[in-house]
Design a protein around this motif. Structure first.
Motif, PDB file in Angstrom:
ATOM      1  N   PHE A  58       0.827  -1.212   0.000  1.00  0.00           N
ATOM      2  CA  PHE A  58       0.000   0.000   0.000  1.00  0.00           C
ATOM      3  C   PHE A  58       0.858   1.257   0.000  1.00  0.00           C
ATOM      4  O   PHE A  58       0.510   2.253  -0.652  1.00  0.00           O
ATOM      5  CB  PHE A  58      -0.948  -0.009   1.197  1.00  0.00           C
ATOM      6  N   GLU A  59       1.968   1.223   0.716  1.00  0.00           N
ATOM      7  CA  GLU A  59       2.860   2.387   0.719  1.00  0.00           C
ATOM      8  C   GLU A  59       3.357   2.685  -0.696  1.00  0.00           C
ATOM      9  O   GLU A  59       3.392   3.846  -1.130  1.00  0.00           O
ATOM     10  CB  GLU A  59       4.049   2.136   1.662  1.00  0.00           C
ATOM     11  N   GLN A  60       3.731   1.637  -1.421  1.00  0.00           N
ATOM     12  CA  GLN A  60       4.209   1.815  -2.789  1.00  0.00           C
ATOM     13  C   GLN A  60       3.093   2.331  -3.697  1.00  0.00           C
ATOM     14  O   GLN A  60       3.271   3.310  -4.439  1.00  0.00           O
ATOM     15  CB  GLN A  60       4.729   0.479  -3.332  1.00  0.00           C
ATOM     16  N   LEU A  61       1.943   1.661  -3.639  1.00  0.00           N
ATOM     17  CA  LEU A  61       0.842   2.014  -4.525  1.00  0.00           C
ATOM     18  C   LEU A  61       0.327   3.429  -4.255  1.00  0.00           C
ATOM     19  O   LEU A  61       0.101   4.215  -5.188  1.00  0.00           O
ATOM     20  CB  LEU A  61      -0.296   1.000  -4.353  1.00  0.00           C
ATOM     21  N   ILE A  62       0.177   3.764  -2.992  1.00  0.00           N
ATOM     22  CA  ILE A  62      -0.345   5.089  -2.644  1.00  0.00           C
ATOM     23  C   ILE A  62       0.662   6.178  -3.008  1.00  0.00           C
ATOM     24  O   ILE A  62       0.282   7.255  -3.491  1.00  0.00           O
ATOM     25  CB  ILE A  62      -0.731   5.125  -1.152  1.00  0.00           C
ATOM     26  N   ALA A  63       1.950   5.899  -2.811  1.00  0.00           N
ATOM     27  CA  ALA A  63       2.971   6.875  -3.219  1.00  0.00           C
ATOM     28  C   ALA A  63       2.892   7.120  -4.724  1.00  0.00           C
ATOM     29  O   ALA A  63       2.975   8.274  -5.188  1.00  0.00           O
ATOM     30  CB  ALA A  63       4.360   6.368  -2.847  1.00  0.00           C
TER      31      ALA A  63
END
Length: 301
Positions: A283-288
């Motif tokens: 989620f951190e990757q996708l949201i970034a």
């Protein structure tokens, strides 16, 4: 004497040029004669539409046409998980590509579906994994009503379906650009990979942080079949295009996480599967990626 020799030399050069032209024309005729004749009108039988720059042109092949191409065969196997083995009439995509012919600049194909799903494969991946086009199931076409339904009751495989023998995940050593399994397939478009994905990587997307670049890779592999990305590239089964996802990531992150983890909790009628394997790092990757791309695409003040 010199004039005679010069004249003979000129005549010889003209003759060689003429012979080369005739040989080239004959070769082109042989190639064109070997290519299947595509139908310009949609046949009554279920058919595949070919577009994007095939050497054979643009048009349709129906089920009978496909079964007549070199490489078509019947194998005994399982087309999707949970069904009994059957006689599968299949045409390797590599055989289909060889039959229709592609110019050098076309290095990938897009499987297009009636529900706006898109599966993309580079030709190198096709050569490596040997995807198969399902043409007949136990000798029958889909109108017989005996073809399997994906997920038991979710989506018909008809009119055509592409799969990799022995793999039911859709991610067989997954290509960088998503799942291959394409239910309800109705067309194959020839593309150039760099041009197709330029909106993902060209300016201003070349300014993404390292974390956002990881999110871009995740989006391409896990989301882009159903969700369009920059430049409206990709499938749109979800009808939740890139701008909607960007807004949720930027201003309603909790909602985005809930939908990805357990979509039916939010949209009971959705056919989107849950993604329990998505961890906080994903989620951190996708949201970034969604946040940064949203900011990069905003017009200057």
């Amino acid at each position: 004497m010199v004039c005679h020799l010069l004249l003979l030399s000129v005549l010889r050069a003209l003759l060689l040029t003429l012979l080369a032209f005739v040989s080239l024309a004959a070769a082109e005729d042989r190639v064109s004669n070997e290519l299947p004749v595509l139908r310009t009108e949609l046949p009554e039988e279920s058919s595949l539409f070919f577009s994007g720059g095939w050497l054979a042109g643009e048009g349709y092949l129906n089920r009978i046409d496909l079964a007549r191409l070199d490489g078509y065969k019947t194998i005994r196997g399982v087309v999707i998980a949970g069904v009994e083995p059957a006689d599968l009439g299949v045409l390797p995509l590599e055989s289909l590509i060889d039959a229709l012919g592609l110019p050098p600049e076309k290095d990938g194909i897009v499987l297009e579906c009636t529900d706006r799903w898109e599966s993309f494969m580079e030709l190198s991946y096709v050569a490596k994994k040997n995807p198969l086009l399902l043409v007949y199931y136990n000798g029958e076409d889909p109108t017989a009503g005996n073809w399997p339904i994906f997920g038991g009751d979710i989506e018909p495989l008809a009119p055509f379906y592409v799969f990799i023998e022995g793999d039911y995940s859709g991610f067989a050593e997954s290509p960088a650009f998503g799942m291959i399994s394409a239910t309800q397939m109705s067309g194959i478009r020839a593309v150039n990979t760099e041009i197709r994905y330029r909106p993902f990587f060209g300016a201003p997307m070349d300014q993404l942080s390292e974390l956002a670049q990881e999110g871009r890779s995740l989006f391409l592999q896990r989301c882009n079949n159903c969700h369009q990305g920059p430049g409206e590239t990709g499938g749109n089964t979800s009808q939740r295009p890139f701008q909607i996802l960007q807004l949720h990531a930027s201003f309603n992150e909790a909602h985005l996480r809930k939908v990805v983890t357990n979509p039916k909790e939010v949209f009971p009628e959705t056919i989107m599967p849950p993604h329990p394997d998505f961890e906080d790092s994903h989620f951190e990757q996708l949201i970034a990626y969604l946040k940064e791309s949203y900011q990069l695409l905003q017009p200057p003040p």
